[in-house]
Design a protein around this motif. Sequence first.
Motif: not given
Length: 1025
Positions: A55-63, A338-341, A345-351, A367-374
């Motif tokens: 729960n420390e990484i994704l909190e309530t989110e699941k993969i 990466t998803f946790h960050r 940052d609340r810079k989540w872009h819906s897919m 996609g670009k923002s996700m790639l840069d974070t990785v």
Amino acid sequence: MKLVSAVLLFASIWTQECEPVLSDSIIHIGAIFDESARKDDEVFRMAVADLNLNNEILETEKITISVEFVDGNNPFQAVQEACELMNRGILALVSSIGCMSAGSLQTLADAMHIPHLFIQRSPAGSPRSACPPTGRVPGTDDYTLMVRPQVYLNEVIMQVVSEYGWQKFVLFYDSNFDIRGIEDFLDRTSQQGMDVSLQKVESNINMMITSLFRTMRVEELHRYRDTLRRAVLFMSPATAKAFITEVVETNLVAFDCHWILINEEISDYDLQDLVMKSIGRLTVVRQTFPMPPNATQRCVKHNHRINGALCDPKNAKSQQLEITNRYIYDSVLLLANTFHRKLEDRKWHSMASLSCIRKTSKPWQGGKSMLDTVKKFGVSGLTSFLEFTDNGTNPNIFFEILGTNYGEDRGRGVSRLATWDPVHGLNGTLSDRKLENNMRGVVLRVVTVLEEPFVMVSENVLGKPKKYQGFSIDVLDALANYLGFKYEIYVAPDHKYGSLQADGLWNGLMGELVFKRADVGLSAVTITPEREGAVDFTTRYMDYSVGVLLRKAERTVDMFACLAPFDLSLWACIAGTVLLVGILVYLLNWLNPPRLPMGAVSSTTLYNSMWFVYGSFVQQGGEVPYTTLATRMMMGVWWMFALIVISSYTANLAAFLTITRIENSIQSLQDLSRQTDLPYGTVLDSAVYDQVRSKAMNPFERDPMYSQMWRMINRTGDNNVDESKEGIRKVKYGHFGFVWDAAVLEYVAVNDEDCSFYTVASNAPDRGYGIAMQHGSPYRDVFSQRILELQQNGDMDLLKVKWWPRESPCDLLSSVQANKQRGSALDIQSFAGVFCVLAAGVVLSCLIAMVESWWSRRKGSRVPSKEDDKEIDLEHLHRRVNSLCTEDESPHKQFSTSSIDLTPLDMDALPAARQALEQISDFRNTHITTTTFIPEQIQTLSRSLSAKAAAGFAAGFGGGGSGMGGGGGMMQDHRTGGVGPFRQRAPNGGFFRSPIKTMSSIPYQPTGPGPNFGYGNDPDRGTSI
């Protein structure tokens, strides 16, 4: 009903409208794996499960995940499955496939702006090759990140080979390896002058190895084995294990080989199995991941705890992890962080759902923002630390270089020799040092064959290991004392040195080495080209030559060896010639009697003639004088004949006594091959057998001598034997010659109790005895160097003298060589016949003496008859007496003081006097014998018989008026001064006696006027008849 239908339609529309929204609230990851990568899928799902529990990484989110399996060699299928995943709304794509499909996915990811974490997977576990670059539109971003670092195998292997100092080696690669991946390595080796051979290992390794043996000649196969001493393997662990097993079992490699296996995908289990199957030295280059020694630090990474089954190195599941499994786990962990960050940052872009087919489809905006974070952040996981550079590659890669030492111990320990990374390069020192003189702790298994004097059993106690002795054992002990190793020795099961069978396999001692059941082969092992093709040999420690063991001819006792110079017919002719010449001499003397000198007592009878001829033949002279010319001519020729015969006999006897000792001797192998009376052979399928066959049948080295020997050896089936001991027994107890190692035969001859053997050997040794070892043994050079030292300092000669002494009681040389040194003394056996002839003559003489004695006694005791009385030829007697008188008047005649009366005597009346008589010889053609009286015994007798003698002669000679007395007077006693007309001393000091027993008148008719005998009175001498 209309209301229900309207509700259902609204719900359906609402569901469709709300589905993208629900997807945005869930992290969705897509994965494409190769069909053979089922384990990647397992680890991928395990990583997602671990993160969903954290729960420390994704909190309530699941993969959530979507996994598809594709054919790694089908790019179209890979793109199709990737489009399907994008339609499902994935935020990132993880793939574990080959380069062929990865290029298509890279193009699709760039077009759809989907971060693509690519984990390169080599086919069937073979070493990776760099993927070819894909055509990218300039100025566009690369959305594909290379999770696995780029291939550094070329750099690593180049530095390792350079450190080892290899200049010539062979590079093996399996059928799944892309040889284009080592083009850079081959170019660099060529620039440095290295000789590198490439060979592809087919999937059917057994067939490949079999074809090598079938197509290559022995010389080519031997050179190929030398090439395999240094090899680099670009193979999968499974292929490497199969290949190493096959080459070891077929004896293509040996203990001094050094192979390098390079592959990133080598687990600890694979490493142990490889070491168990290999021999010699093995170096393994594989990728490693630095891990902290503490278990907590290994399993707890920042805010995530890794599954214990994967982070614990002692866990079986962890030990079986592949490199791609580790990178897949870390890739999921990196995406989760990466998803946790992004959520923080609340810079989540819906897919939204993306369509790859529509031309109007737009890429994902986030996609670009996700790639840069990785790229910006990294993560610690099973691969130590996973991060990316600006160009999307993982710079963190480490190699470890593991290796074993030279040796034959399978399962021996593996140690880390060095490490390598792109930043620091090689960290450590590599050296390809061979075995040094220190072999302490090494235990060698030695196979042997019992062969005197090389290897013999010295002690065999029940329940204890056998102890051995011999020349080869002494050499091995000298090596062991210097090098420090120990050994265990055993005898080959079939007690043979070994030969190549029809099925291509070796038996005997050679087979034990070929099949790796022994390390060293020790005995009277000769170095041959065929054996060198299967095993290795040290330098020769003793010269080898072919010899033959022969039994000395037994000395037959010939009692009449002295008669051997002449043939029996010649002896018969000589005996007949003696008889014939004796008869001729007698006849010549009978036809023309010789004039004998006065006083001669010998007669020319047939007996005397034979005796004279025999005496002159044996050069002892004769007693009968011959004065006639014919007889002297005959005897002169006979003496010349005797001289020639005796001289020829003497010379021929000396030659015969010399020749008889060498007439049947074999002086060389040439003599052995020329003769056919003595059968000979050798040990079947031995080195000697092969050598004779090769030199007899090989057109390039054909030798007439060996051709003849080969025909004799194979003339009958029983000429060859199975063991050398059997051949020695056949020589000792039969008519046989044993062809074998000259050194072995010399020892047998020296130690034979009866000294019944002698040896003949070749003068030019062309081979030698060596210590056999497995092909490529690391001990060969060390042993050879020490053997040379033993020969140089003279220790090897001392060991030889121990078993082959310079002085021995038995003569090992041929009879010709022995006679050149000294002559042989004649023994009693050679002249026993001469002594037998002498003994027979002595016995015969004794018998004849006994017969003569008996005959004399019988004749003396017989009463004579009147027929025994015979008249004397008085006229002849008169002439004889006159000759005696004439000799008596000679002035130089000396008379003794003894006198004998010439008187008719009645010998029967004088028994005492008869015993004092000594018969000398018969007078020729009469019965008159010459008898000598001892003067002291006759004095009394002379006085008593004076009167009778006077009366007898008066009666005999008184008639006629002209008697011998000259005046008719009586004969007086010579001691009283009377003068007698026949008073004369015999030439032999005796008198002439008539066999007449009684006094009787002797009629006498004179032939002329008688001489007047006037002698002075001499009382000291007298002669009587």
